[in-house]
Design an enzyme around this catalytic site. Structure first.
Site, PDB file in Angstrom:
ATOM      1  N   TYR A 144       0.920  -1.058   0.013  1.00  0.00           N
ATOM      2  CA  TYR A 144       0.065  -0.098   0.119  1.00  0.00           C
ATOM      3  C   TYR A 144       0.822   1.467   0.022  1.00  0.00           C
ATOM      4  O   TYR A 144       0.418   2.191  -0.467  1.00  0.00           O
ATOM      5  CB  TYR A 144      -0.976  -0.008   1.272  1.00  0.00           C
ATOM      6  CG  TYR A 144      -2.203  -0.717   1.082  1.00  0.00           C
ATOM      7  CD1 TYR A 144      -2.409  -1.689   0.403  1.00  0.00           C
ATOM      8  CD2 TYR A 144      -3.518   0.040   1.486  1.00  0.00           C
ATOM      9  CE1 TYR A 144      -3.507  -2.729   0.629  1.00  0.00           C
ATOM     10  CE2 TYR A 144      -4.694  -0.693   1.208  1.00  0.00           C
ATOM     11  CZ  TYR A 144      -4.698  -1.904   0.998  1.00  0.00           C
ATOM     12  OH  TYR A 144      -5.816  -2.844   0.627  1.00  0.00           O
ATOM     13  N   LYS A 201       4.289 -14.926   1.498  1.00  0.00           N
ATOM     14  CA  LYS A 201       4.276 -15.468   0.293  1.00  0.00           C
ATOM     15  C   LYS A 201       6.094 -15.521   0.157  1.00  0.00           C
ATOM     16  O   LYS A 201       6.646 -15.215  -0.704  1.00  0.00           O
ATOM     17  CB  LYS A 201       3.938 -14.691  -0.619  1.00  0.00           C
ATOM     18  CG  LYS A 201       3.695 -15.280  -2.057  1.00  0.00           C
ATOM     19  CD  LYS A 201       2.836 -16.407  -2.152  1.00  0.00           C
ATOM     20  CE  LYS A 201       3.069 -17.421  -3.584  1.00  0.00           C
ATOM     21  NZ  LYS A 201       1.906 -18.547  -3.598  1.00  0.00           N
ATOM     22  N   ASP A 234      -1.411 -18.023   0.231  1.00  0.00           N
ATOM     23  CA  ASP A 234      -2.730 -18.832  -0.811  1.00  0.00           C
ATOM     24  C   ASP A 234      -3.179 -19.913   0.093  1.00  0.00           C
ATOM     25  O   ASP A 234      -4.493 -20.316   0.039  1.00  0.00           O
ATOM     26  CB  ASP A 234      -2.131 -19.244  -2.106  1.00  0.00           C
ATOM     27  CG  ASP A 234      -0.807 -19.886  -1.950  1.00  0.00           C
ATOM     28  OD1 ASP A 234       0.004 -19.754  -0.952  1.00  0.00           O
ATOM     29  OD2 ASP A 234      -0.390 -20.589  -3.000  1.00  0.00           O
ATOM     30  N   ASP A 258      -5.596  -7.225   3.923  1.00  0.00           N
ATOM     31  CA  ASP A 258      -6.932  -6.593   3.500  1.00  0.00           C
ATOM     32  C   ASP A 258      -7.774  -7.673   2.934  1.00  0.00           C
ATOM     33  O   ASP A 258      -9.010  -7.673   3.289  1.00  0.00           O
ATOM     34  CB  ASP A 258      -6.649  -5.592   2.559  1.00  0.00           C
ATOM     35  CG  ASP A 258      -7.715  -4.825   2.022  1.00  0.00           C
ATOM     36  OD1 ASP A 258      -8.736  -4.514   2.549  1.00  0.00           O
ATOM     37  OD2 ASP A 258      -7.685  -4.812   0.535  1.00  0.00           O
ATOM     38  N   ASP A 262     -11.575  -9.571   4.841  1.00  0.00           N
ATOM     39  CA  ASP A 262     -12.694  -9.682   4.105  1.00  0.00           C
ATOM     40  C   ASP A 262     -13.173 -10.965   3.827  1.00  0.00           C
ATOM     41  O   ASP A 262     -14.351 -11.472   4.150  1.00  0.00           O
ATOM     42  CB  ASP A 262     -12.621  -9.077   2.577  1.00  0.00           C
ATOM     43  CG  ASP A 262     -13.118  -7.647   2.501  1.00  0.00           C
ATOM     44  OD1 ASP A 262     -12.913  -6.711   3.490  1.00  0.00           O
ATOM     45  OD2 ASP A 262     -13.645  -7.146   1.623  1.00  0.00           O
TER      46      ASP A 262
HETATM   47  C1  IPM Z   1     -10.112  -1.616   4.375  1.00  0.00           C
HETATM   48  C2  IPM Z   1     -10.565  -1.129   3.101  1.00  0.00           C
HETATM   49  C3  IPM Z   1      -9.534   0.166   2.689  1.00  0.00           C
HETATM   50  C4  IPM Z   1      -8.116  -0.623   2.606  1.00  0.00           C
HETATM   51  C5  IPM Z   1      -9.800   0.733   1.499  1.00  0.00           C
HETATM   52  C6  IPM Z   1     -11.184   1.570   1.578  1.00  0.00           C
HETATM   53  C7  IPM Z   1      -8.636   1.801   1.013  1.00  0.00           C
HETATM   54  O1  IPM Z   1     -10.735  -1.956   2.185  1.00  0.00           O
HETATM   55  O2  IPM Z   1     -10.004  -0.701   5.628  1.00  0.00           O
HETATM   56  O3  IPM Z   1      -9.846  -2.676   4.461  1.00  0.00           O
HETATM   57  O4  IPM Z   1      -7.773  -1.317   1.716  1.00  0.00           O
HETATM   58  O5  IPM Z   1      -7.308  -0.840   3.454  1.00  0.00           O
HETATM   59 MG    MG Z   2     -10.576  -3.919   2.997  1.00  0.00          MG
END
Ligand code: IPM
Ligand code: MG
Length: 372
Positions: A144, A201, A234, A258, A262
């Site tokens: 990032y 990785k 992975d 990230d 999710d």
């Molecule tokens: C998160 C979000 C952010 C990230 C985005 C909105 C930039 O997905 O906090 O996980 O990628 O960190």
């Molecule tokens: Mg995110």
């Protein structure tokens, strides 16, 4: 004199303002119950900040964040500001900018299953038994924040041998960045089940090979009592679905974290249930892990629980109000046990009269806190 905590509110975009209102409501109930005051200062971040000031992270917002005891952020972004033009401002620059400016290198994302929601996940309930993990995502380095660029008119970079574009992002870490996030993970594991999965990785990436060395050196020097497991990213993506209960603490690079968080949120039934705390050496920031959900913004149907669970983390980490945090957690659990659901966590068995909107969910939680 009673204590007053100053909270910087960053409602942001999309459903952000709606879920922020519920956080303020619930903090009001907590303040009344604990005899503590909460003072709110609202500031602009993300798309709304671009619209009003031309930049996603105005100086005034940073000042307000620094001046506060904690920052509560809802969500940023939306199709209105989506662009692939590197010269146009993006809401995400506000979020990444404030994380960097406040030095919030440790992002804690607890993945906790609420028993009443076991049926809300797409996974079978037996696959979810014993799930209780903490994802520790490195937040101010890695892919990032490494060097990046877009170049134009690069010879032979285009389609069919023509001149065209070249773009790159860099995954870069310094030893100290890896060591401090690994320390957070090991220390957290000591207060939990004593196991850390370090996810990388290392079979491909040089930054991962250094990551692994640094994590092992710290482990050997100071954390021999914690179990350390290396896992390739992975494989982790697969193991999260196959046998999620094996994980206690998962520590990983920014981008890997990230993506994996999710994925892990779906174990809880909804991304609308995943809270997060971003900690550094100064003011901490709390935010749900979900986005601004522009598709349902303004309709009052968003799930405010990830935001309320972020408030719980704020009570614990920034204000050491552990009783209040426990009470908030029980209130949420109680509301869910009574069958109340926002749309995202409802299923075919949820009676229509138990499906509530954002404000009603906030009222239910605040009401339980008031009663206790
Ligand atoms: C998160 C979000 C952010 C990230 C985005 C909105 C930039 O997905 O906090 O996980 O990628 O960190
Ligand atoms: Mg995110």
């Amino acid at each position: 004199m009673s204590t007053t905590y100053r909270i910087c509110l960053l409602p942001g975009d999309g459903i952000g303002p709606e879920i922020t209102a519920e956080a303020v409501k619930v903090l009001g109930a907590i303040g009344a119950r604990e005899g503590v005051g909460f003072e709110f200062a609202e500031a602009l971040l993300g798309g709304i900040a671009i619209d009003e000031t031309g930049t996603a992270l105005p100086d005034a917002t940073l000042e307000a964040a620094h001046a506060a005891d904690a920052v509560l952020l809802a969500a940023i972004g939306g199709p209105k500001w989506d662009t692939t033009d590197p010269d146009k401002p993006r809401p995400e620059q506000g979020l990444l900018g404030i994380r960097k400016a406040l030095g919030l290198y440790a992002n804690l994302r607890p993945v906790k299953l609420f028993a009443p929601l076991a049926g809300a996940s797409t996974l079978k309930p037996e696959a979810l038994e014993g799930v209780d993990m903490l994802i520790v995502r490195e937040l101010t380095g890695g892919l990032y924040f490494g060097e990046r660029a877009r170049e134009y008119d690069v010879p032979e970079a285009g389609v069919g041998g023509a001149a065209g574009q070249r773009a790159y992002d860099t995954m870069e870490y310094r030893e100290f960045e890896v060591e401090r996030i690994a320390r957070v993970a090991f220390e957290a594991a000591r207060t939990r089940r004593g196991r850390v999965h370090s996810v990388d990785k290392a079979n491909v990436l040089e930054s991962s090979r250094m990551w692994r060395e640094v994590v092992h050196a710290l482990h050997a020097a100071e954390f021999g009592d914690v179990e350390l497991v290396d896992q390739l990213v992975d494989n982790t993506a697969m193991q999260l679905i196959r046998w999620p209960a094996q994980f206690d603490v998962v520590v990983t690079e920014n981008m890997f974290g990230d993506i994996l968080s999710d994925e892990a949120s779906m174990l809880t039934g909804s991304l609308g249930m995943l809270a997060s705390a971003s900690l550094g050496d100064g003011t901490a920031l709390y935010e749900p892990s979900h986005g601004s959900a522009p598709d349902i913004a303004g309709q009052g149907i968003a799930n405010p629980l990830a935001m309320l669970l972020s408030v719980e983390l704020m009570l614990r980490h920034s204000f050491a109000m552990h009783d209040a945090a426990d009470a908030l957690s029980s209130a949420i659990e109680g509301v869910l046990a009574e069958g109340w659901r926002t749309r995202d966590i409802a299923d075919e068995e949820t009676p229509a009269e138990r499906v509530v909107d954002t404000a009603a969910m906030g009222d239910l939680v605040a009401g339980r806190l008031g009663r206790a």
